[in-house]
Design a protein around this motif. Structure first.
Motif, PDB file in Angstrom:
ATOM      1  N   VAL A 124      -3.585 -20.069   2.058  1.00  0.00           N
ATOM      2  CA  VAL A 124      -4.795 -19.422   2.920  1.00  0.00           C
ATOM      3  C   VAL A 124      -4.327 -18.621   4.032  1.00  0.00           C
ATOM      4  N   GLY A 125      -2.916 -18.715   4.611  1.00  0.00           N
ATOM      5  CA  GLY A 125      -2.703 -18.134   5.559  1.00  0.00           C
ATOM      6  C   GLY A 125      -2.187 -16.602   4.933  1.00  0.00           C
ATOM      7  N   VAL A 126      -1.844 -16.590   3.998  1.00  0.00           N
ATOM      8  CA  VAL A 126      -1.547 -15.039   3.244  1.00  0.00           C
ATOM      9  C   VAL A 126      -2.860 -14.319   3.013  1.00  0.00           C
ATOM     10  N   VAL A 127      -3.781 -15.066   2.534  1.00  0.00           N
ATOM     11  CA  VAL A 127      -5.224 -14.400   2.473  1.00  0.00           C
ATOM     12  C   VAL A 127      -5.792 -13.779   3.687  1.00  0.00           C
ATOM     13  N   PHE A 161      -0.947 -24.986  10.934  1.00  0.00           N
ATOM     14  CA  PHE A 161      -0.888 -26.435  10.151  1.00  0.00           C
ATOM     15  C   PHE A 161       0.267 -26.590   9.455  1.00  0.00           C
ATOM     16  N   ALA A 162       0.724 -25.666   8.506  1.00  0.00           N
ATOM     17  CA  ALA A 162       1.830 -25.897   7.632  1.00  0.00           C
ATOM     18  C   ALA A 162       3.102 -26.134   8.788  1.00  0.00           C
ATOM     19  N   VAL A 201      -7.216 -15.063  12.954  1.00  0.00           N
ATOM     20  CA  VAL A 201      -7.384 -16.514  13.193  1.00  0.00           C
ATOM     21  C   VAL A 201      -7.287 -17.404  12.164  1.00  0.00           C
ATOM     22  N   MET A 202      -7.915 -17.175  11.105  1.00  0.00           N
ATOM     23  CA  MET A 202      -7.552 -17.928   9.882  1.00  0.00           C
ATOM     24  C   MET A 202      -6.367 -18.178   9.539  1.00  0.00           C
ATOM     25  N   ALA A 203      -5.712 -16.994   9.524  1.00  0.00           N
ATOM     26  CA  ALA A 203      -4.285 -16.854   8.805  1.00  0.00           C
ATOM     27  C   ALA A 203      -3.226 -17.714   9.798  1.00  0.00           C
ATOM     28  N   GLN A 204      -3.394 -17.639  11.277  1.00  0.00           N
ATOM     29  CA  GLN A 204      -2.660 -18.203  12.157  1.00  0.00           C
ATOM     30  C   GLN A 204      -2.825 -19.769  12.286  1.00  0.00           C
TER      31      GLN A 204
END
Length: 144
Positions: free
Chosen positions: A92-95, A111-112, A103-106
């Motif tokens: 999800v971060g890469v995408v 979380f990881a 924001v989604m990536a970070q």
């Protein structure tokens, strides 16, 4: 019993430490190709097996020979599940980075990072704790 049925618990802690550093670098720098590499590392561990995971190979070849042997063992299945969860978050971060959805990536990368840090610093594998809970609620035999 397969060779991967149980592992030296120090190996996953080593892998979590390396992963923590990698993910922290990604969050600080925004250099998402490194996150893509970490995603591949997680995929190899989750879907190929822990013996194929690059950090496991590093641990077995460079670190373990310098440590005293241990009879302590850890079940590999929860660890592979944790790798799969890490794979999901980093993917999800890469995408997110690739599509400029920062924001989604970070958030996904953070979380990881949190899960890896908990394992590295406190010997608390979040995915390993979730694994038996999911096993309890997942039907094992669909014929029932």
């Amino acid at each position: 019993m397969s060779a991967e049925a149980s592992v030296d618990p120090r190996g996953p802690r080593f892998a979590a430490t390396v992963t923590t550093v990698v993910l922290a670098i990604v969050l600080i720098s925004g250099w998402w190709p490194l996150l893509a590499v970490q995603t591949v590392v997680f995929a190899l561990g989750a879907f190929g097996g822990l013996r194929m995971a690059p950090y496991s190979v590093l641990y077995r070849t460079l670190v373990a020979p310098r440590l005293r042997p241990t009879s302590e063992r850890e079940d590999a299945a929860p660890l592979r599940f944790a790798q799969a969860v890490g794979f999901g978050f980093t993917l999800v971060g890469v995408v997110g980075y690739a599509t400029d959805t920062l924001v989604m990536a970070q958030i996904a990368t953070a979380f990881a990072l949190l899960a890896a840090f908990l394992n590295a610093a406190f010997d608390f594998c979040l995915g390993c704790e979730v694994y038996p809970l999911l096993r309890r609620v997942t039907p094992r035999d669909k014929r029932a």
